[in-house]
Design a protein around this motif. Structure first.
Motif, PDB file in Angstrom:
ATOM      1  N   ALA A  17     -32.953  -1.813 -30.989  1.00  0.00           N
ATOM      2  CA  ALA A  17     -33.913  -0.801 -31.489  1.00  0.00           C
ATOM      3  C   ALA A  17     -35.305  -1.399 -31.854  1.00  0.00           C
ATOM      4  O   ALA A  17     -36.353  -0.885 -31.449  1.00  0.00           O
ATOM      5  N   LYS A  18     -35.281  -2.582 -32.273  1.00  0.00           N
ATOM      6  CA  LYS A  18     -36.643  -3.244 -32.704  1.00  0.00           C
ATOM      7  C   LYS A  18     -37.330  -3.758 -31.207  1.00  0.00           C
ATOM      8  O   LYS A  18     -38.567  -3.548 -31.075  1.00  0.00           O
ATOM      9  N   GLN A  19     -36.532  -3.810 -30.040  1.00  0.00           N
ATOM     10  CA  GLN A  19     -37.173  -4.162 -28.653  1.00  0.00           C
ATOM     11  C   GLN A  19     -37.418  -2.814 -27.910  1.00  0.00           C
ATOM     12  O   GLN A  19     -37.564  -3.029 -26.604  1.00  0.00           O
ATOM     13  N   GLY A  20     -37.163  -1.507 -28.541  1.00  0.00           N
ATOM     14  CA  GLY A  20     -37.872  -0.357 -27.888  1.00  0.00           C
ATOM     15  C   GLY A  20     -36.666   0.531 -27.280  1.00  0.00           C
ATOM     16  O   GLY A  20     -36.975   1.443 -26.361  1.00  0.00           O
ATOM     17  N   GLU A  44     -31.962   4.742 -35.378  1.00  0.00           N
ATOM     18  CA  GLU A  44     -32.926   4.524 -34.491  1.00  0.00           C
ATOM     19  C   GLU A  44     -32.817   4.608 -33.264  1.00  0.00           C
ATOM     20  O   GLU A  44     -33.609   4.648 -32.368  1.00  0.00           O
ATOM     21  N   ILE A  45     -31.354   4.680 -32.904  1.00  0.00           N
ATOM     22  CA  ILE A  45     -31.103   4.980 -31.278  1.00  0.00           C
ATOM     23  C   ILE A  45     -30.057   6.154 -31.312  1.00  0.00           C
ATOM     24  O   ILE A  45     -29.176   6.250 -32.053  1.00  0.00           O
ATOM     25  N   GLU A  46     -30.707   6.969 -30.501  1.00  0.00           N
ATOM     26  CA  GLU A  46     -29.935   8.434 -30.082  1.00  0.00           C
ATOM     27  C   GLU A  46     -28.617   8.012 -29.244  1.00  0.00           C
ATOM     28  O   GLU A  46     -28.784   7.175 -28.142  1.00  0.00           O
ATOM     29  N   SER A  47     -27.506   8.456 -29.788  1.00  0.00           N
ATOM     30  CA  SER A  47     -26.244   7.948 -29.078  1.00  0.00           C
ATOM     31  C   SER A  47     -25.746   9.294 -28.085  1.00  0.00           C
ATOM     32  O   SER A  47     -25.631  10.562 -28.637  1.00  0.00           O
ATOM     33  N   TYR A  48     -25.032   9.223 -26.955  1.00  0.00           N
ATOM     34  CA  TYR A  48     -24.726  10.113 -26.128  1.00  0.00           C
ATOM     35  C   TYR A  48     -23.198   9.657 -25.874  1.00  0.00           C
ATOM     36  O   TYR A  48     -23.149   8.359 -25.636  1.00  0.00           O
ATOM     37  N   VAL A  49     -22.251  10.633 -25.927  1.00  0.00           N
ATOM     38  CA  VAL A  49     -20.772  10.214 -25.578  1.00  0.00           C
ATOM     39  C   VAL A  49     -20.379  10.757 -24.380  1.00  0.00           C
ATOM     40  O   VAL A  49     -20.123  11.990 -24.310  1.00  0.00           O
ATOM     41  N   GLU A 179     -14.895  -2.101 -42.232  1.00  0.00           N
ATOM     42  CA  GLU A 179     -16.237  -1.796 -42.542  1.00  0.00           C
ATOM     43  C   GLU A 179     -16.835  -2.586 -43.756  1.00  0.00           C
ATOM     44  O   GLU A 179     -16.194  -3.452 -44.388  1.00  0.00           O
ATOM     45  N   THR A 180     -18.228  -2.745 -43.720  1.00  0.00           N
ATOM     46  CA  THR A 180     -19.032  -3.373 -44.846  1.00  0.00           C
ATOM     47  C   THR A 180     -20.113  -2.773 -45.071  1.00  0.00           C
ATOM     48  O   THR A 180     -20.756  -1.947 -44.306  1.00  0.00           O
ATOM     49  N   GLU A 181     -21.029  -2.987 -45.945  1.00  0.00           N
ATOM     50  CA  GLU A 181     -22.263  -2.662 -46.318  1.00  0.00           C
ATOM     51  C   GLU A 181     -23.147  -3.080 -45.216  1.00  0.00           C
ATOM     52  O   GLU A 181     -22.991  -4.281 -44.798  1.00  0.00           O
ATOM     53  N   ALA A 182     -24.151  -2.416 -44.739  1.00  0.00           N
ATOM     54  CA  ALA A 182     -25.082  -2.751 -43.714  1.00  0.00           C
ATOM     55  C   ALA A 182     -26.059  -4.018 -44.126  1.00  0.00           C
ATOM     56  O   ALA A 182     -26.084  -4.194 -45.386  1.00  0.00           O
ATOM     57  N   PRO A 183     -26.037  -4.824 -43.285  1.00  0.00           N
ATOM     58  CA  PRO A 183     -26.559  -6.379 -43.699  1.00  0.00           C
ATOM     59  C   PRO A 183     -27.943  -5.852 -43.977  1.00  0.00           C
ATOM     60  O   PRO A 183     -28.720  -5.120 -43.519  1.00  0.00           O
ATOM     61  N   SER A 184     -28.389  -6.865 -45.165  1.00  0.00           N
ATOM     62  CA  SER A 184     -29.626  -6.577 -45.526  1.00  0.00           C
ATOM     63  C   SER A 184     -30.686  -7.683 -44.816  1.00  0.00           C
ATOM     64  O   SER A 184     -31.792  -7.524 -44.941  1.00  0.00           O
ATOM     65  N   ARG A 185     -30.135  -8.787 -43.836  1.00  0.00           N
ATOM     66  CA  ARG A 185     -31.088  -9.556 -43.539  1.00  0.00           C
ATOM     67  C   ARG A 185     -31.576  -9.095 -42.149  1.00  0.00           C
ATOM     68  O   ARG A 185     -30.808  -8.914 -41.299  1.00  0.00           O
ATOM     69  N   PRO A 186     -32.868  -8.994 -42.131  1.00  0.00           N
ATOM     70  CA  PRO A 186     -33.469  -8.457 -40.750  1.00  0.00           C
ATOM     71  C   PRO A 186     -33.401  -9.512 -39.595  1.00  0.00           C
ATOM     72  O   PRO A 186     -33.667 -10.813 -39.920  1.00  0.00           O
ATOM     73  N   GLU A 187     -33.379  -8.991 -38.327  1.00  0.00           N
ATOM     74  CA  GLU A 187     -33.132  -9.715 -37.278  1.00  0.00           C
ATOM     75  C   GLU A 187     -34.508  -9.854 -36.684  1.00  0.00           C
ATOM     76  O   GLU A 187     -35.318  -9.274 -36.843  1.00  0.00           O
ATOM     77  N   ARG A 188     -34.575 -11.182 -36.182  1.00  0.00           N
ATOM     78  CA  ARG A 188     -35.947 -11.584 -35.603  1.00  0.00           C
ATOM     79  C   ARG A 188     -35.965 -11.022 -34.259  1.00  0.00           C
ATOM     80  O   ARG A 188     -35.110 -10.921 -33.588  1.00  0.00           O
ATOM     81  N   VAL A 189     -37.216 -10.643 -33.688  1.00  0.00           N
ATOM     82  CA  VAL A 189     -37.590 -10.284 -32.595  1.00  0.00           C
ATOM     83  C   VAL A 189     -38.550 -11.121 -31.879  1.00  0.00           C
ATOM     84  O   VAL A 189     -39.544 -11.319 -32.376  1.00  0.00           O
TER      85      VAL A 189
END
Length: 561
Positions: A17-20, A44-49, A179-189
């Motif tokens: 998502a961060k890379q576009g 952030e990303i639109e999904s199609y199935v 399942e778990t809570e969404a991670p809070s640590r942001p990923e580096r880009v």
């Protein structure tokens, strides 16, 4: 918010998502369940199935082709990945940045006669720019850093130079739906800073001298995405009297100075005139050429110099005359060149444009003399396409007929010319129609249509999607081209004549059905077909297959008739 407990799956979605990456096409499965969870729960990303992986891959190809942006694909383990191969190969040679992601079994289970344990890593290696084999679970302190580095590398690789697909194979252990809570640590880009887009001064001076020494400069533009900057540069170049710009419809550039109907014009050049039309300097842009005629002409009448302008580093010598591979984006390179070159005393542009006027007169005259056939149908269908529509074409005779006509009213022309197969054309067009607001018109042959009818099963078809099927008795191109036209196996092994039940396909997939079989019905039905606004529409165009070939052969002999 809850999401999958697989760290790698969450990190992958965030980095993409961060890379576009804005779109992903998902196919259901078990091993890729954590990926499906992570993507579906991303805002952030639109999904199609799309259930069928082959259809899904071509739809993603169409989305990326139309948008110019990377699109992700997600499948489960086993042969699902192999179903991506035709579309990934097309993307590789079309320079389309697909991000292929496959869920996999842990490495210790590969080849162990347990379900779906085939060798996935490297399965697409011949048709992707790079392959990655990663783990969704992180146990070592450096696992997260390594994963982040590789995914960033995958996105940068896909978009660098000549864009192209990459493959991320992700091994995932059970349990799969934790399942778990969404991670809070942001990923580096990691962001790439591009290098200079044009050659240095010394190289440009050398190229300028070579250009100015030529009295006959021929520019041939093949398939490319639309580019206003390139269009403007080519327009300025075409204003020079020593320059002729030939454009295929798939080049997506337009100007009154260009010659957009290459085969129409070339076919009325007499053999005695060939040396006059042959260039001193040939400049080529874009991918593979549709026109066999211009390829044969340029191979036979080789220029003194041939420049290929491309941001990629792969040497492509299609015309067997390449002298310079200019590793640059075409628009800025031509802008730089145009600042240095001037007009010379030459009648080369006038020569080609005089022949264009003759060719257009003979073309118009021929159209009045032929009966109902493919060529007549195209002469009525193409002008009727609404202004601003995007035109998608299948391979075979469809794209070649379209090349004989100018369609300046369409917003863009596309066809899977990377490897030129007939498979996946419908799915590609359906994917392209998901992107943008205007109508998409897809013209296909009946053989290509039947090969990829599953593309109409998509839940994402809209009333803006129009399909035209040329019902001309199968592989019509084989009746036209010399190597197969005279074979006794022509009908049984090449044309494979079948009456494709287009109306039944329309009923099955919920499309509004129309049909035409002569000029009168075409004149009456075409406006209604293009005006249909409640459902996607499909038009069956019935033509006589033997007469089609006779007319097309006659067209290319019209200057001698």
């Amino acid at each position: 918010m809850k999401t999958t407990d697989k760290q790698g799956c969450n990190a992958l979605v965030e980095i993409l998502a961060k890379q576009g990456v804005k779109r992903v096409v998902l196919s259901p499965g078990s091993r890729n369940a954590p990926l499906l969870m992570a993507f579906s729960r991303s805002s952030e990303i639109e999904s199609y199935v799309v259930v069928d992986e082959r259809t899904a891959a071509f739809m993603a190809l169409g989305m990326s082709q139309r948008s110019g942006e990377p699109v992700a694909l997600v499948c489960t383990s086993g042969t699902a990945l192999l179903n991506y191969a035709p579309a990934v190969a097309e993307a590789y040679y079309q320079h389309i940045p697909l991000i292929v992601i496959s869920g996999d079994r842990p490495i210790e289970w590969i080849d162990q006669d347990d379900g779906q344990t085939l060798r996935q890593y490297g399965a697409l290696s011949h048709f992707v720019k790079r392959s990655y084999d990663l783990r969704a679970e992180w146990t070592l302190p450096t696992d997260g850093w390594y994963f982040n580095r590789c995914v960033n590398d995958a996105l940068l690789t896909a978009l660098a130079g000549e864009a192209g697909p990459v493959h991320i194979n992700l091994s995932i252990t059970e349990p799969l739906t934790g399942e778990t809570e969404a991670p809070s640590r942001p990923e580096r880009v990691v962001m790439r800073v591009p290098s200079a887009s044009v050659p240095d001064e010394a190289a440009m001076a050398l190229l300028c001298d070579e250009f100015m020494s030529a009295r006959k400069v021929l520019v041939v533009a093949a398939f490319m995405p639309p580019s206003e900057a390139l269009n403007q540069a080519l327009s300025r170049l075409a204003a020079l009297p020593q320059v002729v710009v030939l454009t295929e419809s798939l080049a997506n550039v337009h100007d009154e100075r260009f010659i957009p109907t290459i085969d129409r014009v070339y076919s009325v050049i007499d053999k005695s005139e060939w040396p006059d039309f042959a260039p001193d300097l040939l400049i080529t842009l874009g991918g593979s050429l549709v026109s066999r005629m211009i390829k044969a002409f340029l191979r036979q009448h080789k220029p003194k110099a041939h420049w290929r302008i491309s941001p990629g580093d792969r040497v492509v010598d299609t015309l067997q005359a390449l002298t310079r591979h200019i590793e640059a984006a075409p628009a800025p390179f031509l802008d730089s060149l145009l600042r240095r070159v001037t007009p010379v005393d030459s009648s080369y542009s006038a020569l080609w444009h005089d022949k264009q006027r003759v060719a257009t007169r003979l073309h118009d005259d021929y159209m009045t003399r032929i009966g109902w056939c493919d060529l007549k149908a195209f002469s009525m269908i193409l002008p009727a396409i609404p202004a601003g529509a995007a035109l998608q074409l299948s391979n075979g005779t469809t794209v070649r007929y379209a090349q004989l006509f100018d369609t300046p009213q369409v917003s863009r022309n596309d066809c899977n010319r990377g490897v030129c197969g007939i498979d996946g054309s419908t799915s590609t067009a359906a994917g392209a129609a998901c992107v943008g607001d205007g109508p998409t018109v897809f013209i296909t042959g009946d053989m290509s249509f039947s090969y990829d009818a599953n593309g109409l099963s998509s839940a994402y078809l809209s009333p803006r999607f129009k399909v035209i099927v040329m019902c001309n008795g199968g592989g019509g191109i084989f009746r036209f081209i010399k190597p197969t036209a005279g074979l006794p196996e022509l009908e049984r092994c090449f044309e494979v004549h079948r009456d494709i039940p287009v109306e039944k396909y329309a009923d099955l997939f919920g499309l509004r059905y129309f049909a035409i079989d002569d000029e009168a019905s075409a004149a009456e039905v075409l406006p209604r077909f293009f005006a249909e606004s409640e459902r996607p529409a499909i038009l069956a165009v019935h033509t006589p297959h033997i007469y089609n070939a006779e007319v097309l052969r006659g067209y290319f002999r019209r200057a001698r008739q």
